[in-house]
Design a protein around this motif. Structure first.
Motif, PDB file in Angstrom:
ATOM      1  N   HIS A  60       7.763  23.549 -32.857  1.00 34.08           N
ATOM      2  CA  HIS A  60       8.998  24.077 -32.260  1.00 34.08           C
ATOM      3  C   HIS A  60       9.184  25.554 -32.581  1.00 34.08           C
ATOM      4  CE1 HIS A  60      10.098  20.016 -31.132  1.00 34.08           C
ATOM      5  NE2 HIS A  60       9.858  19.639 -32.368  1.00 34.08           N
ATOM      6  N   ASN A 207       5.099  12.853 -29.168  1.00 33.90           N
ATOM      7  CA  ASN A 207       6.344  12.191 -28.769  1.00 33.90           C
ATOM      8  C   ASN A 207       6.199  11.366 -27.503  1.00 33.90           C
ATOM      9  OD1 ASN A 207       8.242  12.897 -30.834  1.00 33.90           O
ATOM     10  ND2 ASN A 207       8.207  14.990 -30.057  1.00 33.90           N
ATOM     11  N   TYR A 210       6.433   7.474 -28.287  1.00 36.19           N
ATOM     12  CA  TYR A 210       7.597   7.464 -29.176  1.00 36.19           C
ATOM     13  C   TYR A 210       7.790   6.125 -29.872  1.00 36.19           C
ATOM     14  CZ  TYR A 210      10.412   4.866 -25.731  1.00 36.19           C
ATOM     15  OH  TYR A 210      10.909   3.905 -24.874  1.00 36.19           O
ATOM     16  N   GLY A 255      19.677  16.547 -34.091  1.00 32.84           N
ATOM     17  CA  GLY A 255      18.615  17.532 -34.018  1.00 32.84           C
ATOM     18  C   GLY A 255      19.094  18.906 -34.441  1.00 32.84           C
ATOM     19  N   ILE A 268      20.441  13.595 -30.691  1.00 35.35           N
ATOM     20  CA  ILE A 268      19.123  13.294 -30.149  1.00 35.35           C
ATOM     21  C   ILE A 268      18.811  11.839 -30.477  1.00 35.35           C
ATOM     22  CG2 ILE A 268      18.126  14.390 -32.208  1.00 35.35           C
ATOM     23  CD1 ILE A 268      15.621  14.987 -30.538  1.00 35.35           C
ATOM     24  N   ASP A 272      12.732  12.951 -32.538  1.00 42.62           N
ATOM     25  CA  ASP A 272      11.599  13.824 -32.294  1.00 42.62           C
ATOM     26  C   ASP A 272      10.724  13.807 -33.546  1.00 42.62           C
ATOM     27  OD1 ASP A 272       9.786  15.867 -31.872  1.00 42.62           O
ATOM     28  OD2 ASP A 272      11.254  17.243 -31.011  1.00 42.62           O
ATOM     29  N   LYS A 273       9.590  13.154 -33.460  1.00 46.88           N
ATOM     30  CA  LYS A 273       8.735  12.982 -34.635  1.00 46.88           C
ATOM     31  C   LYS A 273       8.169  14.309 -35.139  1.00 46.88           C
ATOM     32  CE  LYS A 273       6.146  10.029 -32.442  1.00 46.88           C
ATOM     33  NZ  LYS A 273       5.051   9.061 -32.142  1.00 46.88           N
ATOM     34  N   THR A 274       8.051  15.291 -34.246  1.00 46.69           N
ATOM     35  CA  THR A 274       7.464  16.570 -34.645  1.00 46.69           C
ATOM     36  C   THR A 274       8.444  17.453 -35.399  1.00 46.69           C
ATOM     37  OG1 THR A 274       8.055  17.652 -32.554  1.00 46.69           O
ATOM     38  CG2 THR A 274       5.969  16.478 -32.621  1.00 46.69           C
ATOM     39  N   ALA A 275       9.683  17.007 -35.572  1.00 45.95           N
ATOM     40  CA  ALA A 275      10.688  17.804 -36.273  1.00 45.95           C
ATOM     41  C   ALA A 275      10.792  17.446 -37.747  1.00 45.95           C
ATOM     42  CB  ALA A 275      12.056  17.632 -35.605  1.00 45.95           C
TER      43      ALA A 275
END
Length: 347
Positions: A60, A207, A210, A255, A268, A272-275
């Motif tokens: 991100h 994601n 998910y 988020g 959210i 969001d797994k990437t966060a």
């Protein structure tokens, strides 16, 4: 004489059983200086300038103009980004065992399901754990940075106990939160998690998948029942991801990343797994990784935190051991993109 000896023996057996029962709850107060993987805060971006002395992974990345503007409250400033350590999770076998609080046992006056392992018909091992969610914004609690609107300004607190949640040990009730589980209760959907495992091991989870928790297995159901128990580190890691996803689905986690996070937090419901990144605090603090001779960008083996879904085979060896090493505590880092206000209007 014989009766006195029998009475003494009985007392010794009783005392030993009580001490063994009391000793099942283990834990430790984490040292915020030596036990936290502070390098996981990086990379830090300030007005587009990247600071990453530890070659940490990132997601991100908000580019474009380094300046930013927010309307509520009105302010102008510069874009900043970092990974904020803000939550802590116990994954325990014994109900109400507060591993993060030194291993104290709470007694609310009622029972809750305890840890168990069993074999399924397919001869795979399943397990169940309880979990505790702590508010733990380490940077703010330590007052390392004062009066900063980009930090979560909360004090350390116990926020969520799964022992009080009737959905945590019941797959049927849990479907109230994740009715989409019916879409993924099939072999092709579960096989797709292998692709998510590869993505998480090379970088961050995808994601698109998910319903997967990377190499740890399926993210659903959002409760403490682990259908494929490989080891305590693997099982506790998937519990951490499930509890985070569950709190997002319930609106209790928001988020803070991307363009939407520059001016505040936003709901959210689908995590969001990437966060997220995470590290082990107990039983063995994960403060440095094993040396790596692999050249960038595959140099993550030497890092002391990892994104959700990464295989525990890389970093989890030797971190589970009998008696005192079967409960786990993790620190969670969340990606934060923020407009650091230089000028405020109207107050």
């Amino acid at each position: 004489m014989r009766s006195a000896r029998s009475l003494l023996l009985g007392l010794l057996v009783l005392l030993s059983s009580l001490s063994a029962s009391a000793a099942t709850c283990k834990g430790k107060f984490a040292n915020p200086i030596t036990d936290i993987c502070w390098s996981c805060v990086f990379p830090i971006y300030i007005a587009g300038a990247k600071i990453n002395p530890f070659q940490q992974e990132d997601a991100h990345i908000v580019g474009g103009n380094p300046a930013c503007w927010c309307g509520n409250p009105p302010k102008i400033g510069v874009k900043v980004a970092f990974w904020e350590p803000l939550r802590r999770v116990d994954v325990v076998r014994e109900p109400f065992c507060m591993a993060s609080l030194g291993g104290i046992k709470m007694d609310p006056g009622f029972d809750a399901p305890a840890h168990g392992r069993s074999k399924t018909q397919a001869q795979t091992q399943s397990s169940f754990y309880q979990a505790h969610w702590y508010i733990d914004p380490e940077i703010f609690v330590l007052q390392a940075v004062l009066d900063n609107g980009c930090l979560e300004n909360l004090s350390f607190d116990v926020a969520y106990l799964t022992e009080l949640d009737p959905l945590w040990n019941d797959d049927e009730l849990t479907r109230i939160l994740n009715p989409d589980v019916y879409l993924f209760a099939n072999i092709p959907a579960q096989a797709a998690c292998a692709a998510d495992c590869v993505a998480a091991t090379a970088g961050f989870s995808n994601n698109l998948f998910y319903w997967c928790a990377g190499c740890q297995g399926p993210l659903y159901p959002l409760n403490g029942n682990v259908g494929a128990h490989v080891g305590g580190v693997q099982a506790s890691s998937i519990i951490v991801q499930r509890l985070t996803a569950k709190l997002h689905r319930e609106g209790l986690m928001w988020g803070a990343h991307g363009e939407g996070g520059l001016c505040g937090y936003y709901p959210i419901p689908l995590m969001d797994k990437t966060a997220y990144k995470y590290q082990m605090l107990y039983p063995i603090p994960q403060t440095r990784g094993s040396p790596s001779k692999i050249s960038p960008p595959q140099d993550w083996i030497g890092r002391c935190c990892q994104p959700f879904g990464r295989t525990t085979a890389i970093w989890g060896a030797g971190r589970e051991f009998p008696f005192e090493g079967e409960d786990f505590v993790y620190q969670i880092f969340r990606k934060r993109n923020c407009c650091q206000g230089a000028v405020k209007f109207g107050g």
